[in-house]
Write a protein that holds these residues in place. Structure first.
Motif, mmCIF file in Angstrom:
data_model
loop_
_atom_site.group_PDB
_atom_site.id
_atom_site.type_symbol
_atom_site.label_atom_id
_atom_site.label_comp_id
_atom_site.label_asym_id
_atom_site.label_seq_id
_atom_site.Cartn_x
_atom_site.Cartn_y
_atom_site.Cartn_z
ATOM 1 N N GLY A 15 2.077 -62.991 9.322
ATOM 2 C CA GLY A 15 1.993 -63.741 10.586
ATOM 3 C C GLY A 15 1.796 -62.805 11.768
ATOM 4 O O GLY A 15 0.921 -63.031 12.620
ATOM 5 N N ILE A 16 2.592 -61.722 11.808
ATOM 6 C CA ILE A 16 2.484 -60.761 12.918
ATOM 7 C C ILE A 16 1.086 -60.125 12.925
ATOM 8 O O ILE A 16 0.454 -59.980 13.967
ATOM 9 C CB ILE A 16 3.601 -59.692 12.810
ATOM 10 C CG1 ILE A 16 4.963 -60.343 13.080
ATOM 11 C CG2 ILE A 16 3.355 -58.544 13.775
ATOM 12 C CD1 ILE A 16 6.161 -59.455 12.770
ATOM 13 N N VAL A 19 -1.448 -62.477 14.385
ATOM 14 C CA VAL A 19 -1.318 -62.569 15.848
ATOM 15 C C VAL A 19 -1.954 -61.344 16.504
ATOM 16 O O VAL A 19 -2.701 -61.456 17.480
ATOM 17 C CB VAL A 19 0.170 -62.728 16.241
ATOM 18 C CG1 VAL A 19 0.360 -62.528 17.742
ATOM 19 C CG2 VAL A 19 0.684 -64.094 15.817
ATOM 20 N N GLY A 23 -5.283 -61.511 18.756
ATOM 21 C CA GLY A 23 -5.106 -60.967 20.107
ATOM 22 C C GLY A 23 -6.156 -59.908 20.408
ATOM 23 O O GLY A 23 -6.740 -59.888 21.490
#
Ligand code: CUA
Length: 154
Positions: A15-16, A19, A23
């Protein structure tokens, strides 16, 4: 539901990572001012009668503002050479008569796909005099590598 500690760790890590990657795409798109061109309309690729593509070329819309109407087809752009004064803001409207072509102006942030039946439109300002190469960057057949046109900014 019981989730194993390792599985939880890798789910969170994934998940990180997502992101961070999304980004990075957003930040780099904003930093290099990427914008998607608006759909500029449709045209029948088999019949350009009564459309601007019937007579492709350069038109002056206002002082310092030009419109270039262009037709891409295997393996050429019409017109093949465009002349505009330095400092001009030029709106390109391009369509294809046959297959998908590319339209990229080297050294200028303008890069589009040219799709039969669609009108691709984007504008740019030529603030430096010189010769600019328009290249087809979508493989369109055996003559693809020789498909180009020129913009002369004088
Ligand atoms: Cu047209 Cu490649």
């Amino acid at each position: 539901m019981k989730i194993d500690a390792y599985e939880r760790f890798f789910l969170i890590l994934t998940g990180i990572t997502l992101v961070i990657f999304f980004g990075a795409i957003g930040v780099s798109a904003m930093a290099s001012a990427v914008s998607l061109s608006d759909p500029a309309g449709r045209v029948d690729p088999t019949n350009f009668a009564d459309t601007p593509f019937e007579n492709p070329g350069v038109r002056e819309l206002a002082p310092g503002k030009y419109e270039v109407v262009m037709v891409a087809q295997a393996w050429q752009f019409t017109p093949n050479e465009i002349r505009v004064p330095v400092g001009s803001e030029v709106m390109f409207r391009v369509t294809s008569r046959d297959v998908i072509h590319g339209f990229e102006i080297a050294g200028v942030p303008l890069n589009m796909m040219v799709i039969p039946g669609h009108i691709s439109a984007a504008s740019t300002t030529f603030s430096t005099a010189g010769e600019y190469l328009i290249i087809c960057h979508e493989y369109c057949g055996v003559g693809h590598q020789g498909m180009f046109a020129k913009i002369i900014v004088e």
